[in-house]
Design an enzyme around this catalytic site. Structure first.
Site, short mmCIF file in Angstrom:
data_model
loop_
_atom_site.label_atom_id
_atom_site.label_comp_id
_atom_site.label_asym_id
_atom_site.label_seq_id
_atom_site.Cartn_x
_atom_site.Cartn_y
_atom_site.Cartn_z
N SER A 1 -9.74 -0.56 7.30
CA SER A 1 -9.18 -0.38 5.96
C SER A 1 -8.52 -1.60 5.33
CB SER A 1 -8.16 0.76 5.97
OG SER A 1 -8.84 1.99 5.97
N LYS B 1 0.85 -1.19 0.00
CA LYS B 1 0.00 0.00 0.00
C LYS B 1 0.88 1.24 0.00
CE LYS B 1 -3.91 1.92 2.68
NZ LYS B 1 -4.74 1.71 3.89
N SER C 1 -9.64 1.68 3.07
CA SER C 1 -8.76 2.42 2.19
C SER C 1 -7.72 1.57 1.47
CB SER C 1 -8.05 3.51 2.99
OG SER C 1 -7.19 2.90 3.95
#
Lengths: 489, 98, 496
Positions: free
Chosen positions: A178, A79, A154
Site C-alpha cells: 500500500s 494517511k 491504499s
C-alpha cells in the site's frame, strides 16, 4: 528553484538557514492544494487555520532552538488511518466518519517532535483494503499524472499529494504494498520498513502481522530522513523492535560497484506488461553499466504469495474490524431492533463492499472446520516464503522487482473483478509476509505518460542497503520531475 | 483435493459471524466472489507443508512486558466523547438479553 | 426409602427408585479468578473495585482503533504461582489467542485468551471427601482478560456498559470431570480458594465476582464408563447456589433421560431465587469463536530461572501451615484448621504467639474473642486490622495478673475495633487490678457483711458458694481484681 520543488531535506535546510519561513512554506503548499485538489482530491481533512498556527509554533521553536531536526518546518500529509489526537481520523470509512481520537500514533508523534507541520489527512482505500483508493467512502483520488487513472492504493491520497506538490512528504501504511504500489503509480518514492521498525501504536489495524507505517517522499533521501524520524522502539507496541541502526540518512551516497542484485525471474515473466518490463530492464541495464552484478534467478513460491497473503490479511482484518460495532465510537444505524440488529445494520451500512468482502472471507477461513485448511496452511506457506527469501539473501544484497505488473489502471476498471485486482499485488505482498523492507523509486514512463515504479527489496533490517542502492540508482537515472512539475513546463 | 462449495447457508452463517447483513443481490455477488477466491487459494494445496511450523510472528522475540504500575488516570469524558449514545457516563446499547 | 435420590425431591426419588435406574453425576468446573494486580492485563488502568463507571478506562481497554495490548508481567507471575501450587505442568512457551464474539461488554468484540498453548496444564488438587482423600485433575490454567459490566436501565429499557472491569486479569482454571457431587465441588473450590488467597494471587470473593465458577454437569447410569451430554451452568454467586444448582441440574437431566428425551449441550443460567435454570441461547450466537493467535502479542517464554524464582517466592500454603501449627505449637488438628482458614488470621495468630510466647493462649484468643467479634461486627477475616503486639501484651497482662480476664476481653474489643494500645488504654481508664490489700479488705468485709446466708452456707461446707462470693467482690471491684487472689483472700477471711 521554486519552493514546491525543494525536497524535504532541502526545504528543511533552507528553513534552518532562515532562507524560507515555516509559514511561507506551509502557505505555498496550501496554495498548491487549492489549485490541485479540485482535480486530484488527495485529502479528506485539511484545517488551514490549524496548519498556519502550527507553522508559526514550529517557526518559534526553530528560532528558540527547540526544533533542530532536518525536517523541522517541513509540511507533511498523513494517511487517514494514522490517529492524531483531536484530528478526525476516518480510515475513509463511513463507520468512522466522525471519529476523533484522543491519542496520537507514535510514528506521527515522532514526526511532530521533529517539527513537521501537518497539512492534513489523506484519502485511502477504506481501512487500507484496496489497490486503487477507489474503495474510499469519501470519493476517488485521481492520479496527478492523468486524472482518468487511479493513484493506486491504499495510500493513494498520500502518494498523489506528494506527486501533485500538495505535500512535501507524507506518511502512508503498507500491509501488502500500500505504499510501494501507489508510489510507483504516482511516480514518487516510498518505503515500507522492516516489520517492527516503526511503531503500529495508533495505526488503525488492517492485518496486524503485516502492517507497517512508512514515508512517501520526493526522493530516496527524503524517505531516509522521514524514516529516521519516525522509527522508534515503542513500549506501546509489543511487536516494535529495538534497533540501533536507524540512522538511515548516514552513508547514503555511494555507488553500485560490487553490489549483488538478484532479480526473481518469476517477476519478469507471465502477467507483466511489456512497457513495465521494458522500463525495469532498462533500469537493470543502467545498474549493470554502473558496476552492479545483476542476476536473474528463480526465487520460488511466487505463485503462492497472493493466496497466503489474502487468507492471513483477511483473517486478521475480520477480527481487527470487529470493534467497529456502533457502541463506543463511530457510526450507529439510525434504526434497529435490539442489539444484534444494531450491530448488523451499523456494520452493513458503515462498511463498504470491499471491506465486507474481506471480513467475510476472513471470518470464513477462521471458522471451525476451515481454520487448519486455510489459516494454518497459509501460515505454513508464509514460513516457506520466508525461507525462499532467506535463500535469496544469501546470494544477493538487494532484490529488484517492479512495484506492479502494469502502470496505473483507469478509474473504474479494477473493482469489477476483485480477484484480478488482488493479482496485481504479486510483487509487493511477499515482502510483507516475510517482514522485509522495500522501497519504490520511479524508473520511467509508459506510452501513456504514466510512471513505472522499481522496487528494491532488502533482507530484514537491511534498510540501509536498499536506501543506498536506491540512492545510487537515482543518481544514474537522473533528475526525476514530479507530476506537477511536468505540468508546469 | 478439497473443494469448498459456498452456498447461501454458508453465507448466512458467515454473515452472522461477521455481524453483517447483506441484501439478496449483495449476497449472491459476495458468494460468487468468495467462491472464486476460495477456488483460487486452493493453489496452496499444491504445496507440501508437512513438518512446517505455522509462522505467526516473523521474528522470534518473546516476553515483551510492562510492569504492574498504574499509569492511567480518569479520562472518561475523553473516552466517551466518541460514543454514539451514552447515559450517566456509560455507553448506552440496546437491551442485552437476560 | 430415600436411598437413591439423595439430592432430589421426594416424588422424583420415589419414581426413580421404582424405575430401578441409579444415576451418577459427573461434574467439571471452570473457575475464573480475578488476579490481584494493581493494573489491568494489557494496559496501565487501575483494577480497583468499586470506582465510578468508566473512570478506569483507556483506549486499550475500550478497544479504540489503533490501540495495542502490552502484557502485564505480574499476571504471568501470579498465573505461574497458582499453576505450581496446583501441581501443574508449565508450558515454557505459551501464547495468547483471540476469541471472537460480539457482545457489548467485550469492547474489541474479541477476548484475548489462551486456547492453543495455555500457561499451565495437567495439574491436580487433593480434597477431603467422606470416603477419604481424592485427587481432582486440573486440565489447564490459562490467562485472559475480563469483560466490562452491563447493567440494565429500566427507565429507558436499554443496557449501559461500564468498562472499568474490562481488561482486569483473569485466570481460568479448568478441572477434569472428576467430581461426583456438590460436596466434592465445594471442597475443591475451598481448596482452590485457600491456595490462591495464600499465594496472594486473588481475594477470591464469589459475591464480588473475583471468583466465578461455571459448573459443567452430566449424568450417566451408575457403572457406565462413557460420559453423558453435559450442560454448562453460569451465574453461581455462592457456594449455596452452586450446591442448589447441582442438585437442580442433576434432577432436570435425569428427568429428561427418564422421559426418553435427550440432554442438549448448552449453556444455562441459574436463577438462585427461583431455583431453576434456563438455556442461554440466541440465534445470533454462532458459538464459533474463530480462535487464532493474537498478532499483537508476542509469545511468553518461561525460563527455568524464572520458574525457580517463582518457586522460591511461594509462601507456605494452608495445609503445610496447619501441620506446622500442630507440630510446633501443639494445636489440635481442629484448631489449626480453623486458624488457617484465612491466611491473614494465621499470620495474626503466629505473630501474637511469637510475642506472647504462648501459642495456646494466642490460639484461644483468635478462636474465641477474635472470631466472636468477626461474627458480631460482620467483618471479613481479611479486614481485621489490629496489631498482633497489642493482643500479645493483653495476654501477658492477664498472665501477670495485672488485669482480669474480663477486663482483657473488654479492652480487646477496643483493640479489635480501633487497634488501641492496650497498656496505655488500661492505664488511662484505670482498669488494672487493685493490689491494695486494705482496699480489697474493705470490699471483702462489705461483701461478707452483705451476704450472711452465703457465708454461713460456705462455712457449713458448701464450697461452691465461694464462686458466688468472688463474683460479688469482682462486681464491687468492677472487674479490677484478680479473681484467683480474691478467692484465696475470701477463704482465708472466712476461716478466721
Amino acid at each position: 528553484m521554486r519552493l514546491l520543488s525543494l525536497s524535504a531535506v532541502e526545504l528543511g535546510d533552507k528553513i534552518r538557514k532562515k532562507e524560507i519561513g515555516v509559514e511561507e512554506a506551509a502557505r505555498a503548499y496550501l496554495q498548491q492544494m487549492k489549485k490541485q485538489e479540485p482535480k486530484v482530491a488527495a485529502y479528506l481533512t485539511v484545517e488551514e487555520e490549524g496548519v498556519l498556527a502550527r507553522a508559526r509554533e514550529v517557526q518559534k521553536g526553530i528560532d528558540e532552538g527547540r526544533y533542530t531536526s532536518p525536517l523541522a518546518g517541513v509540511p507533511v500529509a498523513v494517511k487517514d488511518n494514522i490517529c492524531i489526537e483531536g484530528v478526525r481520523t476516518t480510515c475513509a470509512s463511513r463507520i468512522l466518519e466522525n471519529f476523533v481520537p484522543t491519542y496520537t500514533a507514535t510514528a506521527y508523534e515522532n514526526l511532530e517532535r521533529a517539527g513537521a507541520v501537518l497539512l492534513g489527512k489523506t484519502n485511502m482505500d477504506e481501512f487500507a483494503m484496496g489497490s486503487t483508493t477507489e474503495t474510499s467512502a469519501f470519493g476517488i483520488t485521481k492520479n496527478p499524472w492523468n486524472p482518468a487513472y487511479v493513484p493506486g492504493g491504499s495510500s493513494g491520497g498520500s502518494c498523489a499529494a506528494v506527486a501533485a506538490g500538495e505535500a512535501c512528504a507524507a506518511l502512508g501504511s503498507d500491509t501488502g504494498g500500500s505504499i510501494r504500489q501507489p508510489a510507483g503509480y504516482c511516480g514518487v518514492t516510498g518505503i515500507k520498513p522492516t516489520y517492527g521498525t516503526v511503531s503500529r501504536f495508533g495505526l488503525v489495524a488492517y492485518g496486524s502481522s503485516l502492517d507497517q507505517i512508512g514515508p512517501i517522499g520526493k526522493d530516496v533521501r527524503d524517505c531516509a530522513a522521514l524514516l529516521e524520524a519516525i522509527a522508534s522502539h515503542d513500549p506501546k507496541d509489543s511487536t516494535s523492535m529495538a534497533r540501533q541502526d536507524t540512522d538511515f540518512t548516514k552513508g547514503l551516497a555511494g555507488d553500485m560497484k560490487a553490489l549483488r542484485i538478484g532479480v526473481p525471474e518469476e517477476y519478469l515473466g507471465e502477467g507483466i506488461s511489456p512497457e513495465v518490463k521494458a522500463a525495469v530492464e532498462k533500469a537493470l541495464e543502467t545498474m549493470r553499466e554502473n558496476g552492479a552484478a545483476v542476476e536473474v534467478f528463480p526465487l520460488g513460491m511466487v505463485d503462492y504469495v497472493i493466496p497466503a497473503y489474502y487468507i492471513i490479511a483477511a483473517a486478521e482484518a475480520s477480527s481487527n474490524l470487529e470493534r467497529f460495532d456502533g457502541v463506543k465510537y463511530g457510526y450507529r444505524a439510525a434504526e434497529y431492533e435490539g442489539l444484534h440488529d444494531m450491530y448488523r445494520r451499523s456494520r452493513s451500512e458503515g462498511f463498504g463492499e470491499e471491506v465486507k468482502r474481506r471480513i467475510m472471507l476472513g471470518s470464513f477461513v477462521l471458522s471451525s472446520g476451515y481454520y487448519d485448511a486455510y489459516y494454518l496452511k497459509a501460515l505454513r506457506v508464509k514460513a516457506l516464503i520466508k525461507r525462499a527469501f532467506d535463500r535469496a539473501f544469501k546470494k544477493y544484497d538487494v532484490l529488484l522487482a517492479p512495484s506492479a505488473p502494469t502502470t496505473a489502471p483507469r478509474i473504474g476498471e479494477s473493482l469489477k473483478d476483485p480477484l484480478q485486482m488482488y493479482l496485481g499485488d504479486i510483487y509487493t505482498v511477499a515482502v510483507n509476509l516475510a517482514g522485509l523492507p522495500g522501497i519504490t523509486v520511479p524508473c520511467g514512463l509508459d506510452e501513456k505518460g504514466l510512471p513505472v515504479g522499481l522496487q528494491f527489496i532488502g533482507d530484514c533490517f537491511q534498510e540501509k542497503k536498499i536506501l543506498q542502492a536506491a540512492c545510487a540508482y537515482e543518481e544514474m537515472r537522473g533528475k526525476w520531475r514530479l507530476a506537477f512539475e511536468r505540468e508546469e513546463v | 483435493m478439497y473443494v469448498v462449495k459456498i452456498d447461501d447457508k454458508t453465507m448466512e452463517s458467515v454473515e452472522i459471524l461477521a455481524q453483517l447483513r447483506l441484501s439478496d443481490n449483495e449476497r449472491e455477488k459476495a458468494r460468487e466472489d468468495m467462491q472464486k477466491m476460495l477456488d483460487y487459494v486452493e493453489k496452496l494445496n499444491e504445496l507440501d507443508t508437512k513438518g512446517v511450523e505455522p509462522m505467526s510472528h516473523i521474528f522470534p522475540v518473546n516476553n515483551v512486558f510492562r510492569e504492574d504500575i498504574v499509569t492511567n488516570g480518569d479520562s472518561r469524558e475523553a473516552m466517551l466523547a466518541n460514543a454514539p449514545r451514552q447515559k450517566e457516563y456509560q455507553y448506552l446499547v440496546p437491551k442485552t438479553v437476560e | 426409602m430415600k436411598k437413591c435420590g439423595e439430592n432430589g425431591g421426594l416424588l422424583l426419588s420415589a419414581r426413580r427408585c421404582n424405575g430401578m435406574k441409579q444415576y451418577e453425576t459427573v461434574i467439571g468446573l471452570e473457575v475464573h479468578v480475578e488476579l490481584a494486580t494493581k493494573t489491568k492485563i494489557f494496559c496501565g488502568c487501575s483494577t480497583k473495585f468499586g470506582a465510578r463507571p468508566n473512570t478506569q478506562t483507556c483506549p486499550i481497554c475500550t478497544g479504540m482503533p489503533g490501540a495495542l495490548p502490552i502484557l502485564n508481567k505480574r499476571v504471568v507471575e501470579l498465573a505461574l504461582a497458582v499453576g505450581l501450587a496446583a501441581n501443574c505442568q508449565i508450558n515454557r512457551y505459551c501464547k495468547f489467542d483471540r476469541k471472537n464474539y460480539f457482545y457489548p461488554d467485550n469492547p474489541q468484540n474479541y477476548q484475548i485468551s489462551q486456547l492453543y498453548l495455555p500457561i499451565c496444564h495437567d495439574g491436580w488438587l487433593e480434597i477431603e471427601t467422606e470416603a477419604g482423600k481424592k485427587k481432582i485433575g486440573i486440565h489447564e490454567i490459562h490467562m485472559e482478560e475480563d469483560a466490562g459490566k452491563l447493567v440494565h436501565d429500566e427507565w429507558e429499557d436499554c443496557s449501559l456498559v461500564d468498562y472499568n472491569r474490562s481488561g482486569v486479569p483473569l485466570i481460568e482454571i479448568v478441572s477434569e470431570p472428576d467430581m461426583r457431587n456438590a460436596e466434592e465441588v465445594i471442597a475443591y473450590l475451598e481448596k482452590l480458594r485457600h491456595i490462591i488467597q495464600y499465594l496472594g494471587a486473588s481475594d477470591c470473593k464469589l459475591q464480588e465476582g473475583s471468583m466465578r465458577a461455571d459448573v459443567n454437569l452430566s449424568v450417566r447410569e451408575m457403572g457406565s464408563s462413557s460420559f453423558g451430554t453435559r450442560t454448562e451452568m453460569k451465574n453461581l454467586n455462592s457456594f449455596k447456589a452452586i450446591a442448589r444448582a447441582i442438585a437442580g441440574e442433576r434432577e432436570r437431566q435425569i428427568e429428561l433421560l427418564e422421559e426418553g428425551r435427550a440432554v442438549i449441550q448448552e449453556t444455562r443460567r441459574w436463577d438462585d431465587n427461583k431455583e431453576t435454570s434456563r438455556a442461554m441461547r440466541s440465534k445470533e450466537d454462532a458459538k464459533d469463536y474463530r480462535y487464532f493467535p493474537d498478532p499483537d502479542l508476542l509469545p511468553v517464554s518461561i525460563s527455568e530461572k524464572w520458574l525457580e524464582e517463582i518457586r522460591a517466592a511461594q509462601p507456605e500454603l494452608r495445609e503445610a501451615r496447619a501441620l506446622r501449627y500442630q507440630r510446633a505449637y501443639g494445636l489440635s488438628a481442629y484448631d489449626a484448621d480453623v486458624i488457617t482458614e484465612s491466611r491473614h488470621m494465621a499470620e495474626l495468630f503466629e505473630e501474637t504467639a511469637a510475642l506472647c510466647k504462648s501459642p495456646k493462649k494466642a490460639a484461644n484468643w483468635i478462636m474465641g474473642e477474635t472470631f466472636r467479634l468477626i461474627k458480631e461486627r460482620n467483618v471479613e477475616p481479611e479486614k481485621v486490622f489490629f496489631t498482633p503486639g497489642h493482643l500479645a501484651s493483653l495476654i501477658l497482662e492477664v498472665e501477670k495478673g495485672s488485669i482480669s480476664n474480663q477486663t482483657a476481653k473488654e479492652v480487646f474489643e477496643k483493640v479489635f475495633d480501633e487497634d488501641v494500645e492496650p497498656l496505655a488504654y488500661i492505664q488511662a481508664h484505670g482498669l488494672q487490678t487493685v493490689e491494695d490489700a486494705d482496699l480489697l479488705g474493705e470490699v471483702l468485709d462489705k461483701v461478707i457483711a452483705a451476704n450472711e446466708k452465703a457465708v454461713e452456707e460456705f462455712r457449713s461446707g458448701k464450697e461452691k458458694v465461694l464462686g458466688f462470693l468472688v463474683g460479688q467482690v469482682m462486681k464491687e471491684m468492677r472487674g479490677k481484681a484478680n479473681a484467683g487472689k480474691v478467692g484465696e483472700l475470701l477463704r482465708e477471711k472466712l476461716r478466721q
